[in-house]
Design a protein around this motif. Structure first.
Motif, PDB file in Angstrom:
ATOM      1  N   PRO A  63       0.974  -0.744   0.561  1.00  0.00           N
ATOM      2  CA  PRO A  63       0.115  -0.124  -0.128  1.00  0.00           C
ATOM      3  C   PRO A  63       0.836   1.297  -0.142  1.00  0.00           C
ATOM      4  N   TYR A  64       0.145   2.417  -0.314  1.00  0.00           N
ATOM      5  CA  TYR A  64       1.021   3.582  -0.118  1.00  0.00           C
ATOM      6  C   TYR A  64       1.039   4.149   0.664  1.00  0.00           C
ATOM      7  N   PRO A  65       2.500   4.906   1.443  1.00  0.00           N
ATOM      8  CA  PRO A  65       1.883   5.370   2.911  1.00  0.00           C
ATOM      9  C   PRO A  65       1.464   6.972   3.044  1.00  0.00           C
ATOM     10  N   PRO A 101       3.032  12.750   5.481  1.00  0.00           N
ATOM     11  CA  PRO A 101       3.999  13.553   4.786  1.00  0.00           C
ATOM     12  C   PRO A 101       5.154  12.413   4.302  1.00  0.00           C
ATOM     13  N   LEU A 102       4.821  11.005   4.065  1.00  0.00           N
ATOM     14  CA  LEU A 102       5.480  10.211   3.165  1.00  0.00           C
ATOM     15  C   LEU A 102       4.699   9.528   2.038  1.00  0.00           C
ATOM     16  N   ALA A 103       3.522  10.155   1.969  1.00  0.00           N
ATOM     17  CA  ALA A 103       2.962   9.662   0.682  1.00  0.00           C
ATOM     18  C   ALA A 103       3.830   9.672  -0.673  1.00  0.00           C
ATOM     19  N   ASP A 130       4.649  10.492  -4.575  1.00  0.00           N
ATOM     20  CA  ASP A 130       3.033  10.576  -5.449  1.00  0.00           C
ATOM     21  C   ASP A 130       3.087   9.944  -7.110  1.00  0.00           C
ATOM     22  N   ARG A 131       2.296   9.238  -6.697  1.00  0.00           N
ATOM     23  CA  ARG A 131       1.551   8.040  -8.558  1.00  0.00           C
ATOM     24  C   ARG A 131       2.059   8.862  -9.640  1.00  0.00           C
ATOM     25  N   ASN A 132       1.915  10.218 -10.123  1.00  0.00           N
ATOM     26  CA  ASN A 132       1.501  11.084 -11.138  1.00  0.00           C
ATOM     27  C   ASN A 132       2.911  11.869 -11.448  1.00  0.00           C
ATOM     28  N   ALA A 133       4.179  11.583 -10.419  1.00  0.00           N
ATOM     29  CA  ALA A 133       5.214  12.176 -10.247  1.00  0.00           C
ATOM     30  C   ALA A 133       5.630  10.166 -11.006  1.00  0.00           C
ATOM     31  N   LEU A 134       6.470   9.463  -9.788  1.00  0.00           N
ATOM     32  CA  LEU A 134       6.223   8.192 -10.737  1.00  0.00           C
ATOM     33  C   LEU A 134       6.629   7.536 -11.482  1.00  0.00           C
ATOM     34  N   GLY A 135       5.200   8.248 -12.446  1.00  0.00           N
ATOM     35  CA  GLY A 135       4.243   7.666 -14.129  1.00  0.00           C
ATOM     36  C   GLY A 135       5.763   8.401 -14.536  1.00  0.00           C
ATOM     37  N   GLY A 171      11.052  10.559  -6.040  1.00  0.00           N
ATOM     38  CA  GLY A 171      11.600  10.800  -4.454  1.00  0.00           C
ATOM     39  C   GLY A 171      10.822  12.395  -4.796  1.00  0.00           C
ATOM     40  N   GLU A 172      10.043  12.549  -6.179  1.00  0.00           N
ATOM     41  CA  GLU A 172      10.071  14.201  -6.449  1.00  0.00           C
ATOM     42  C   GLU A 172       8.230  14.346  -6.629  1.00  0.00           C
TER      43      GLU A 172
END
Length: 136
Positions: free
Chosen positions: A94-96, A99-101, A103-108, A113-114
């Motif tokens: 699962p995604y945290p 503050p530790l969430a 960003d799935r869009n950034a991963l895409g 880590g950004e």
């Protein structure tokens, strides 16, 4: 002076100066025709800076209150035209949260880590701000 998009994508997005993000947001959302200048900037980028740029545009186009339908379509078409740069990944559940969430869009866009902190631009995308800008 460099275009705000150039200044924004030169470093980690997590460390973006709020003033630069505000300047870029206002330009994309309310400038009469930012597309020619935007395309010129994009044409000069490559690698991680190009991915950051597309992520930022992808993120800012999602603020529907601030955008006209035409501007939303222009930005969406631009992002889709570079869709071949998107990374196919299987997110580890699962995604945290908090503050530790992640960003799935950034991963895409291949940005591990950004993320973009958009708190500074929230006042500029309210319907009240939009009404005041579009009256003028």
């Amino acid at each position: 002076m460099a275009h705000p998009l150039n200044r924004l994508v030169q470093g980690l997005l997590n460390q973006t100066e709020p003033e630069v993000l505000i300047e870029l947001s206002l330009l994309l959302w309310y400038s009469p025709d930012p597309m020619p200048e935007l395309l010129e900037v994009i044409d000069g980028l490559q690698g991680i800076e190009l991915r950051r740029t597309l992520y930022v545009i992808d993120r800012l186009r999602r603020y529907g209150t601030a955008l006209t339908r035409q501007r939303y379509q222009e930005l969406s078409d631009l992002v889709r035209s570079w869709g071949h740069l998107k990374v196919i990944f299987v997110p580890p559940p699962p995604y945290p949260r908090g503050p530790l969430a992640v960003d799935r869009n950034a991963l895409g866009w291949g940005l591990v880590g950004e993320s973009l902190n958009t708190k500074a631009i929230l006042p500029y995308q309210t319907r009240h701000y939009v009404a005041s800008v579009r009256k003028v």
